[in-house]
Scaffold this motif. Structure first.
Motif, PDB file in Angstrom:
ATOM      1  N   CYS A   1      44.677  43.170  40.134  1.00  0.00           N
ATOM      2  CA  CYS A   1      43.935  44.343  39.712  1.00  0.00           C
ATOM      3  C   CYS A   1      44.129  44.560  38.216  1.00  0.00           C
ATOM      4  O   CYS A   1      45.198  44.299  37.660  1.00  0.00           O
TER       5      CYS A   1
ATOM      6  N   CYS B   1      46.875  47.582  37.951  1.00  0.00           N
ATOM      7  CA  CYS B   1      48.136  47.598  38.697  1.00  0.00           C
ATOM      8  C   CYS B   1      48.466  46.179  39.118  1.00  0.00           C
ATOM      9  O   CYS B   1      47.767  45.225  38.777  1.00  0.00           O
TER      10      CYS B   1
ATOM     11  N   LYS C   1      48.551  44.969  42.209  1.00  0.00           N
ATOM     12  CA  LYS C   1      48.017  44.592  43.516  1.00  0.00           C
ATOM     13  C   LYS C   1      47.184  43.318  43.372  1.00  0.00           C
ATOM     14  O   LYS C   1      46.386  43.182  42.446  1.00  0.00           O
TER      15      LYS C   1
ATOM     16  N   TYR D   1      35.358  47.636  45.604  1.00  0.00           N
ATOM     17  CA  TYR D   1      36.126  47.764  44.367  1.00  0.00           C
ATOM     18  C   TYR D   1      35.182  47.660  43.172  1.00  0.00           C
ATOM     19  O   TYR D   1      34.095  47.091  43.257  1.00  0.00           O
TER      20      TYR D   1
ATOM     21  N   CYS E   1      40.902  48.446  41.711  1.00  0.00           N
ATOM     22  CA  CYS E   1      40.944  48.989  43.058  1.00  0.00           C
ATOM     23  C   CYS E   1      40.618  50.476  43.008  1.00  0.00           C
ATOM     24  O   CYS E   1      40.531  51.092  41.948  1.00  0.00           O
ATOM     25  N   LYS E   2      40.464  51.089  44.170  1.00  0.00           N
ATOM     26  CA  LYS E   2      40.000  52.456  44.242  1.00  0.00           C
ATOM     27  C   LYS E   2      41.069  53.480  43.887  1.00  0.00           C
ATOM     28  O   LYS E   2      40.790  54.683  43.889  1.00  0.00           O
ATOM     29  N   ASP E   3      42.293  53.048  43.594  1.00  0.00           N
ATOM     30  CA  ASP E   3      43.370  53.998  43.299  1.00  0.00           C
ATOM     31  C   ASP E   3      43.363  54.476  41.861  1.00  0.00           C
ATOM     32  O   ASP E   3      44.190  55.326  41.501  1.00  0.00           O
ATOM     33  N   HIS E   4      42.475  53.943  41.009  1.00  0.00           N
ATOM     34  CA  HIS E   4      42.533  54.250  39.583  1.00  0.00           C
ATOM     35  C   HIS E   4      41.281  55.022  39.156  1.00  0.00           C
ATOM     36  O   HIS E   4      40.200  54.867  39.743  1.00  0.00           O
ATOM     37  N   ASP E   5      41.455  55.812  38.136  1.00  0.00           N
ATOM     38  CA  ASP E   5      40.366  56.607  37.577  1.00  0.00           C
ATOM     39  C   ASP E   5      39.546  55.740  36.632  1.00  0.00           C
ATOM     40  O   ASP E   5      40.057  55.251  35.621  1.00  0.00           O
TER      41      ASP E   5
END
Length: 948
Positions: free
Chosen positions: A769, A772, A774, A786, A820-824
């Motif tokens: 990613c 991150c 991942k 994503y 990935c979907k965890d980031h702004d």
């Protein structure tokens, strides 16, 4: 005495005058005026008063009876207050065909009429047959002048030639007299016009008239015969290209052959036809007084029509009957060619079949009427619990299935409490598989695709089905009804919240005060307005007209507005209209034409919506790209003609070629059609091997995903375009077309052995990613939504060798990024895959051309692959350090350029060519020696031949 009607503009019209007709602009939005001829005036529907005597009226009555002015369009209760009018329509060529016609004054006549309100008549115009006009160029320069030379029949949808009845000569005297005294024009097929305008033809056998469809001409003596008068009678005419000779001419030819007197027959010139000469482009006659007379020439009408069909399928004697139909007709559908022969039905019934009408042959939906009252109360209680949710309380499908299941439980002596609605399927008696009793829920992607397609294509639900891609036409039609009711409900709720005093704003007109006439087509602009004409861009006009949809502005100036309504022509929009006509020709779309309010079975069949199609504009059918999920015009977004996958050409390596947009095929379909062996191994080499069961043996990716876009690799493999672009070690031998993928062997081993964080499988190459640690497979990241794109980073220092690019306002180096979907995503924006620059190149194209192009000018494919393999072997054979020093090399030779120890044989380097003062011998491997000896080699075939 002629009756006149005064229009709103002050003009007086009478029977057989030509007028413009149109309802209000809100009803006929965007469509030009219709041209029609007044046949008769009618009183208000339901009254006992008759119509005007229009049976034998003639246009020559102009100027008579002007004192008998009838009621105007505002209407009164006098004896002459006519509120309705019967109109005979004329079509514009664009109404019935997609052929572009440059002449805006050309019309098509029709034997078709309708009754309209007098208030729909706009103004007067003139329509004359082409043969009655001496100076056509001068005629078209005058306003409100039209002409016609053909007739269109809206029932059989075919065009016919229109000629003057006086030009028809090949008829018996009594029939010709009846035709010429009653009708002004004759309608016939194009191929029969020369026969009708020729001299009278009589049979040489019976001396009677020879109708063209029933006669044949001898090719030698040029006489005509009835096909039944010759011996033996002719069943059919000779085939095109063959001739026929009569009996005497045949015998004379045989005698000449026997007597050896055959000579080449002198070609007989073609008999001169009496058909009217074709109009050329010579200098027209400039007689103004004659042109004014041509407008007022008397026209014969019989029962309100000047036309009479006399073509291939006419019985000439029927013309004498005044009640015979005058409409065009075609061949009959009678005879064994068109009628089916039904075999006799057997009355014996199979005893094994159930008799129809019993319980065994019907589907029982409810037995509530047979249930006792005490059990009915229990049934109603169970039904109330099953339908307690608001979303199903009014669903007809849900309630019907609940009652059916409760009835089935009572018939089988089961408790009502055992009935539940958890299973959305049911097995009907006449079907072998289970079917849904209610609709499957639409996900967000399907709803978005549906609404985008509705916005572009309107109610063309088959095109909408293709855009959605995952639904049947039945699902789309059903959802369209629910969606439309939902939108109407939302609009009604907004109106209730705004209150009764709310007035909607004018459509897209800023600072314009509406002061409409009764037609609703004229708007007066206030002094604060800065609007411009949607056609000529003029900002100055005394009166502004409402513009049709699809223009840059929703108003037209005083010159463009009437031009569009009267002639359906705007010179400023001519290039735009030609592009739109070409686009419509491909999709089969036609403009809704006249008549205005005809019944559905009498109107021209069109594929448009219920409303009038807007005039030509920049709207072009669009497709939804599977890479960026945005719509694009056909040609920019390509659709595979086999599997139907859709994507921008820049996202799949297709160079723009509008001429081949319809015949484009994706690489997998093209490979399948060519029959290459690699068609059976289309799994991506960078993804884990898919697990397929025996039932699902389809190796191809689904066409409703961007993962359908695959490219061949070196070694007869395949790779997803997304996997190849976003894997940093891979390159393309042709980056412009994204072919062929190279460098799969250069991916580090640890990337192959790491498990994917999404599918938890190893075997494919993972990437990290962008924000991150991942790691995941690229195909898994795409399937889970994503974010894919390209980040523009500034150059850090002067020593940075990364090639800089300029993309719109961004300057720096491009980097392929997956998040990935965890980031702004708003903190570090990235370019979308299909985002374009000034050169209309996508970000993916620019990135691949700059950073993904293999060095094909420096080496060839086999050499590049060998170097990558050498690099892998060198990494495995690196000697281990000993006390901080590197162990001495082995005694066997190695290449001093590429350091490889694998070669068929080594070439010693001469002392004077070796650099340095070392006394140890140096060698070159066979490959490096070949490159040194043959620097101009164009391919690897020379190397293979030399090494072999």
């Amino acid at each position: 005495m002629a009756v006149h009607i005064t229009l709103k503009n002050g003009e007086q019209v009478k029977i057989n005058d030509h007028v413009y007709c149109s309802p209000s602009w809100s009803v006929r939005d965007g469509t030009p005026y219709s041209v029609a001829r007044i046949m008769e005036f009618l009183h208000k529907e339901g009254t006992t008063r008759g119509s005007t005597p229009a049976g034998g009226s003639s246009a020559s009555a102009k100027g008579k009876g002007k004192e008998n002015v009838g009621a105007s369009t505002n209407g009164n209760n006098g004896n002459h207050s006519f509120t309705r009018v019967r109109l005979a329509w004329y079509y514009r060529p664009s109404d019935v065909s997609d052929r572009p016609v440059a002449d805006s004054r050309l019309l098509l006549a029709a034997i078709y009429s309708e009754i309209c309100d007098v208030s729909q008549l706009r103004s007067k115009c003139f329509v004359v047959h082409r043969d009655k006009i001496t100076d056509l160029a001068g005629w078209k320069k005058r306003p409100d002048r039209f002409y016609f030379n053909r007739l269109f029949d809206p029932y059989i949808k075919k065009e016919f030639e229109v000629i003057q009845s006086n030009d028809v000569r090949n008829l018996p005297p009594n029939i010709r007299e009846a035709l010429t005294t009653r009708y002004e024009y004759v309608v016939a097929e194009k191929e029969i016009v020369p026969d009708l305008t020729d001299t009278l033809r009589q049979c040489e056998t019976c001396s009677k008239w020879c109708p063209p469809p029933e006669s044949v001409r001898c090719d030698r003596c040029k006489h005509y015969f009835h096909m039944g008068c010759v011996q033996p009678p002719l069943i059919a005419k000779p085939t095109r290209g063959y001739g026929w000779t009569c009996g005497p001419c045949s015998r004379a030819h045989e005698q000449a052959v026997e007597g050896h007197e055959v000579r080449h027959v002198t070609p007989v010139p073609k008999p001169k036809s009496n058909a009217p000469p074709a109009r050329g482009r010579g200098r027209p006659r400039k007689d103004r007084t004659l042109a004014e007379k041509e407008e007022n020439l008397p026209i014969k009408h019989f029962k309100m029509w000047p036309f009479r069909y006399f073509g291939l399928y006419t019985v000439a004697e029927d013309t004498l009957d005044p009640d015979d139909l005058i409409f065009p007709r075609t061949t009959t559908r009678v005879g064994p060619k068109y009628q089916v022969t039904i075999p006799a039905m057997s009355t014996a019934r199979d005893p094994e079949l159930e008799e129809r009408g019993g319980d065994a042959t019907i589907e029982v939906l409810s037995v509530v009427l047979r249930i006792p009252e005490d059990e009915v109360r229990e049934l109603e209680a169970r039904k109330a619990r099953l339908t307690s949710k608001v979303e199903v309380s009014s669903s007809v499908d849900w309630l019907t299935e609940v009652v059916r299941r409760l009835s089935d439980a009572w018939l089988n002596d089961r408790e009502f409490s055992t009935v539940n609605m958890s299973n959305p399927f049911r097995l009907e008696k006449w079907k072998k598989v289970e079917t849904r009793y209610t609709d499957r829920e639409w996900d967000d992607d399907e709803k978005a695709a549906f609404e985008d397609a509705i916005l572009v294509h309107g109610a063309e639900l088959r095109i909408v089905r293709d855009e959605v891609g995952t639904r049947t036409i039945a699902d789309v039609v059903r959802y369209y009804g629910h969606w439309k009711n939902e939108k109407l409900g939302e609009e009604n709720e907004r109106r209730r919240q705004r209150g009764p005093s709310y007035k909607p704003e004018t459509n897209q007109v800023s600072q314009i005060d509406i002061d409409s006439d009764e037609e609703g087509s004229v708007v007066k602009v206030s002094t604060k307005s800065n609007s411009s004409c949607g056609a000529c861009r003029s900002r100055e006009s005394k009166t502004w007209w409402k513009a049709p949809k699809g223009l840059a502005s929703n108003v037209l100036c005083d010159s463009c507005g009437p031009s569009w309504r009267k002639y359906a022509d705007l010179n400023h929009l001519r290039p735009m209209r030609e592009e739109t006509v070409a686009a419509k020709a491909k999709t089969g779309d036609k403009r809704e034409g006249t008549p205005l309010a005809a019944a559905a079975n009498k109107r021209i069949k069109t594929t448009g919506s219920s409303q009038a199609t807007p005039p030509p504009g920049p709207s072009i059918p669009q497709l939804r790209c599977l890479a960026c999920h945005k719509n694009g015009a056909i040609g920019k977004v390509l659709k595979c003609q086999l599997c139907g996958t859709r994507m921008h050409g820049g996202a799949c390596g297709v160079l723009p070629d509008p001429g081949n947009a319809e015949s484009w095929m994706c690489d997998l379909c093209a490979n399948e059609k060519s029959g290459d062996p690699s068609v059976f191994t289309t799994d991506c080499v960078l993804c884990p091997r898919p697990r397929r069961d025996r039932k699902n043996k389809d190796p191809f990716p689904q066409p409703d995903s961007f993962l359908r876009a695959c490219k061949p690799t070196e070694g007869q493999g395949w790779a997803h375009v997304a996997c190849a672009v976003f894997t940093p070690e891979l390159t393309f031998s042709d980056a412009a077309r994204l072919r062929v993928v190279e460098g799969v062997s250069a991916i580090p081993h640890n990337r192959w052995s790491t498990r994917c964080a999404l599918c938890n499988h190893a075997g494919g190459a993972v990437v990290q990613c962008g924000d991150c640690s991942k790691e995941f497979h690229i195909a898994c990241a795409w399937s889970r939504g994503y974010k894919f794109g390209f980040e523009v980073q500034g150059l850090k220092n002067r020593k940075d060798n990364t090639a800089p690019i300029t993309f719109n306002e961004h300057v720096g180096s491009l980097h392929a990024v997956i998040r990935c979907k965890d980031h702004d995503a708003s903190k570090r924006p990235i370019l979308d895959i299909c985002e374009t620059n000034e050169s209309n190149e996508t970000a993916l194209q620019v990135y691949c051309k700059t950073y993904k192009q293999a060095p094909i000018k420096q080496s060839y494919a086999l050499l590049r692959k060998a170097r990558r393999l050498d690099h892998i072997i060198e990494e495995k054979d690196v000697p281990s350090p000993t006390n901080g020093h590197v162990s001495p090399p082995d005694a066997e030779p190695h290449c001093h350029r590429c350091r490889t120890v694998f070669s068929p044989f080594f070439h010693p380097v001469p002392r004077h060519n070796s650099s340095g003062s070392s006394s140890s011998p140096k060698y070159l491997c066979h490959r490096c020696h070949f490159e040194q000896e043959h620097p101009q080699a164009n391919g690897h075939t020379e190397l293979i031949a030399t090494s072999s």
